[in-house]
Write a protein that holds these residues in place. Sequence first.
Motif, PDB file in Angstrom:
ATOM      1  N   GLY A 129     -63.971 -52.622 -57.053  1.00 21.26           N
ATOM      2  CA  GLY A 129     -65.343 -52.721 -56.561  1.00 21.26           C
ATOM      3  C   GLY A 129     -65.543 -53.875 -55.593  1.00 21.26           C
ATOM      4  O   GLY A 129     -66.289 -53.755 -54.613  1.00 21.26           O
ATOM      5  N   TYR A 130     -64.879 -54.991 -55.841  1.00 13.06           N
ATOM      6  CA  TYR A 130     -65.009 -56.143 -54.940  1.00 13.06           C
ATOM      7  C   TYR A 130     -64.342 -55.855 -53.601  1.00 13.06           C
ATOM      8  O   TYR A 130     -64.887 -56.203 -52.539  1.00 13.06           O
ATOM      9  CB  TYR A 130     -64.403 -57.392 -55.589  1.00 13.06           C
ATOM     10  CG  TYR A 130     -65.110 -57.798 -56.852  1.00 13.06           C
ATOM     11  CD1 TYR A 130     -66.305 -58.514 -56.800  1.00 13.06           C
ATOM     12  CD2 TYR A 130     -64.599 -57.452 -58.103  1.00 13.06           C
ATOM     13  CE1 TYR A 130     -66.969 -58.883 -57.980  1.00 13.06           C
ATOM     14  CE2 TYR A 130     -65.248 -57.809 -59.280  1.00 13.06           C
ATOM     15  CZ  TYR A 130     -66.436 -58.521 -59.212  1.00 13.06           C
ATOM     16  OH  TYR A 130     -67.099 -58.868 -60.367  1.00 13.06           O
ATOM     17  N   ARG A 133     -66.456 -53.933 -51.350  1.00 12.04           N
ATOM     18  CA  ARG A 133     -67.512 -54.745 -50.737  1.00 12.04           C
ATOM     19  C   ARG A 133     -66.956 -55.747 -49.731  1.00 12.04           C
ATOM     20  O   ARG A 133     -67.721 -56.451 -49.060  1.00 12.04           O
ATOM     21  CB  ARG A 133     -68.280 -55.502 -51.825  1.00 12.04           C
ATOM     22  CG  ARG A 133     -69.144 -54.596 -52.693  1.00 12.04           C
ATOM     23  CD  ARG A 133     -69.868 -55.389 -53.775  1.00 12.04           C
ATOM     24  NE  ARG A 133     -70.811 -54.524 -54.487  1.00 12.04           N
ATOM     25  CZ  ARG A 133     -72.057 -54.290 -54.115  1.00 12.04           C
ATOM     26  NH1 ARG A 133     -72.523 -54.885 -53.029  1.00 12.04           N
ATOM     27  NH2 ARG A 133     -72.835 -53.492 -54.800  1.00 12.04           N
ATOM     28  N   SER A 137     -62.198 -60.902 -55.275  1.00 12.08           N
ATOM     29  CA  SER A 137     -62.461 -60.595 -56.677  1.00 12.08           C
ATOM     30  C   SER A 137     -62.417 -61.866 -57.517  1.00 12.08           C
ATOM     31  O   SER A 137     -61.425 -62.597 -57.488  1.00 12.08           O
ATOM     32  CB  SER A 137     -61.408 -59.610 -57.203  1.00 12.08           C
ATOM     33  OG  SER A 137     -61.460 -59.531 -58.614  1.00 12.08           O
ATOM     34  N   LYS A 151     -70.616 -61.104 -58.713  1.00 13.23           N
ATOM     35  CA  LYS A 151     -69.991 -60.612 -59.942  1.00 13.23           C
ATOM     36  C   LYS A 151     -70.665 -59.321 -60.389  1.00 13.23           C
ATOM     37  O   LYS A 151     -71.890 -59.171 -60.268  1.00 13.23           O
ATOM     38  CB  LYS A 151     -70.117 -61.674 -61.044  1.00 13.23           C
ATOM     39  CG  LYS A 151     -69.549 -61.280 -62.401  1.00 13.23           C
ATOM     40  CD  LYS A 151     -69.707 -62.439 -63.381  1.00 13.23           C
ATOM     41  CE  LYS A 151     -69.349 -62.009 -64.804  1.00 13.23           C
ATOM     42  NZ  LYS A 151     -67.941 -61.564 -64.913  1.00 13.23           N
ATOM     43  N   TYR A 152     -69.835 -58.395 -60.885  1.00 12.49           N
ATOM     44  CA  TYR A 152     -70.386 -57.214 -61.548  1.00 12.49           C
ATOM     45  C   TYR A 152     -70.809 -57.656 -62.952  1.00 12.49           C
ATOM     46  O   TYR A 152     -69.958 -57.959 -63.801  1.00 12.49           O
ATOM     47  CB  TYR A 152     -69.355 -56.091 -61.600  1.00 12.49           C
ATOM     48  CG  TYR A 152     -69.244 -55.333 -60.301  1.00 12.49           C
ATOM     49  CD1 TYR A 152     -70.090 -54.261 -60.021  1.00 12.49           C
ATOM     50  CD2 TYR A 152     -68.311 -55.700 -59.335  1.00 12.49           C
ATOM     51  CE1 TYR A 152     -70.005 -53.567 -58.819  1.00 12.49           C
ATOM     52  CE2 TYR A 152     -68.214 -55.021 -58.128  1.00 12.49           C
ATOM     53  CZ  TYR A 152     -69.064 -53.955 -57.883  1.00 12.49           C
ATOM     54  OH  TYR A 152     -68.977 -53.271 -56.687  1.00 12.49           O
ATOM     55  N   ARG A 154     -72.491 -55.892 -65.147  1.00 13.26           N
ATOM     56  CA  ARG A 154     -72.215 -54.772 -66.039  1.00 13.26           C
ATOM     57  C   ARG A 154     -71.736 -53.621 -65.166  1.00 13.26           C
ATOM     58  O   ARG A 154     -71.745 -53.715 -63.938  1.00 13.26           O
ATOM     59  CB  ARG A 154     -73.448 -54.378 -66.867  1.00 13.26           C
ATOM     60  CG  ARG A 154     -74.697 -54.055 -66.096  1.00 13.26           C
ATOM     61  CD  ARG A 154     -75.849 -53.755 -67.063  1.00 13.26           C
ATOM     62  NE  ARG A 154     -77.077 -53.406 -66.366  1.00 13.26           N
ATOM     63  CZ  ARG A 154     -77.953 -54.303 -65.914  1.00 13.26           C
ATOM     64  NH1 ARG A 154     -77.713 -55.595 -66.081  1.00 13.26           N
ATOM     65  NH2 ARG A 154     -79.057 -53.915 -65.300  1.00 13.26           N
ATOM     66  N   ASP A 155     -71.315 -52.537 -65.779  1.00 13.65           N
ATOM     67  CA  ASP A 155     -70.713 -51.434 -65.030  1.00 13.65           C
ATOM     68  C   ASP A 155     -71.633 -50.974 -63.906  1.00 13.65           C
ATOM     69  O   ASP A 155     -72.783 -50.568 -64.140  1.00 13.65           O
ATOM     70  CB  ASP A 155     -70.414 -50.256 -65.961  1.00 13.65           C
ATOM     71  CG  ASP A 155     -69.246 -50.545 -66.889  1.00 13.65           C
ATOM     72  OD1 ASP A 155     -68.523 -51.535 -66.638  1.00 13.65           O
ATOM     73  OD2 ASP A 155     -69.052 -49.778 -67.847  1.00 13.65           O
ATOM     74  N   GLY A 156     -71.129 -51.054 -62.671  1.00 16.36           N
ATOM     75  CA  GLY A 156     -71.855 -50.558 -61.514  1.00 16.36           C
ATOM     76  C   GLY A 156     -72.972 -51.449 -61.016  1.00 16.36           C
ATOM     77  O   GLY A 156     -73.653 -51.095 -60.042  1.00 16.36           O
ATOM     78  N   TYR A 158     -73.856 -55.028 -59.388  1.00 17.31           N
ATOM     79  CA  TYR A 158     -73.297 -56.203 -58.724  1.00 17.31           C
ATOM     80  C   TYR A 158     -74.408 -57.198 -58.414  1.00 17.31           C
ATOM     81  O   TYR A 158     -75.435 -56.848 -57.811  1.00 17.31           O
ATOM     82  CB  TYR A 158     -72.604 -55.781 -57.433  1.00 17.31           C
ATOM     83  CG  TYR A 158     -72.020 -56.936 -56.630  1.00 17.31           C
ATOM     84  CD1 TYR A 158     -70.820 -57.524 -57.018  1.00 17.31           C
ATOM     85  CD2 TYR A 158     -72.663 -57.410 -55.488  1.00 17.31           C
ATOM     86  CE1 TYR A 158     -70.270 -58.576 -56.300  1.00 17.31           C
ATOM     87  CE2 TYR A 158     -72.114 -58.464 -54.757  1.00 17.31           C
ATOM     88  CZ  TYR A 158     -70.929 -59.038 -55.169  1.00 17.31           C
ATOM     89  OH  TYR A 158     -70.388 -60.078 -54.452  1.00 17.31           O
TER      90      TYR A 158
END
Length: 233
Positions: A129-130, A133, A137, A151-152, A154-156, A158
């Motif tokens: 995910g990082y 973007r 990470s 930082k994420y 929680r799931d999904g 950011y």
Amino acid sequence: MTIDLTALKADNLARWQRARSTSDFASVARRLVTGKSRYQAVSVQAGVPWYVIAVIHERESSQSWTASLAQGDPWDHVSVHVPAGRGPFKSWEDAAVDALVNCAPYAARWKDWSIGGTLTLLEQYNGLGYARRGVPSPYIWAGTDQYRSGKYVRDGVYDPDAVDKQLGCAGLLLAMKALDASIFPSTASVPSVPPPSQATPAQPPSIAHPAKGSIGDLVASLVRAVILTFKRS
């Protein structure tokens, strides 16, 4: 969005080469190196370097030997977090092998254990995910000057202002390498022939050792033939 892993390896290597610690990694690095023998036992079965297993263990469960390498759930129960439904296992080592062999990103199948390759595998372990973007990470770079925030939570979800307080894998590996030379060992090969300055000099031509193809070499061959004929008669 598909991530170009070759480009990500190059980015991670470049960050490694310029990274500077902004946190104290030393005490955690010593603790992880102390567990080397247990990590090596898993390494033999999964084909993943022991120090990679060590930093995953720290990130996933603060090196708790009661928690699975896969997601930090207790290894003697069926896991409820992703990857869910794993276990129960007989030991921490059995759970670790399962995490590396049977769970994404299937670290046991990874072949590139160079610095850039290792950091990229570790980034995949946490998720890309990082990278999507275009930001470093924190799983890898937290505690170094390559990471500030994002930082994420929680799931999904950011949060660009959230800061990961855990130490990242890159800084841990740098600190561990200072304690153990087996981490990212040199792959330089020993030359198969000595350099010219060390090579044995060729013997110059002489009557006893004429240059190959010369008249002297032809005469010497005829003399040897005559001598061999004489010995046989």
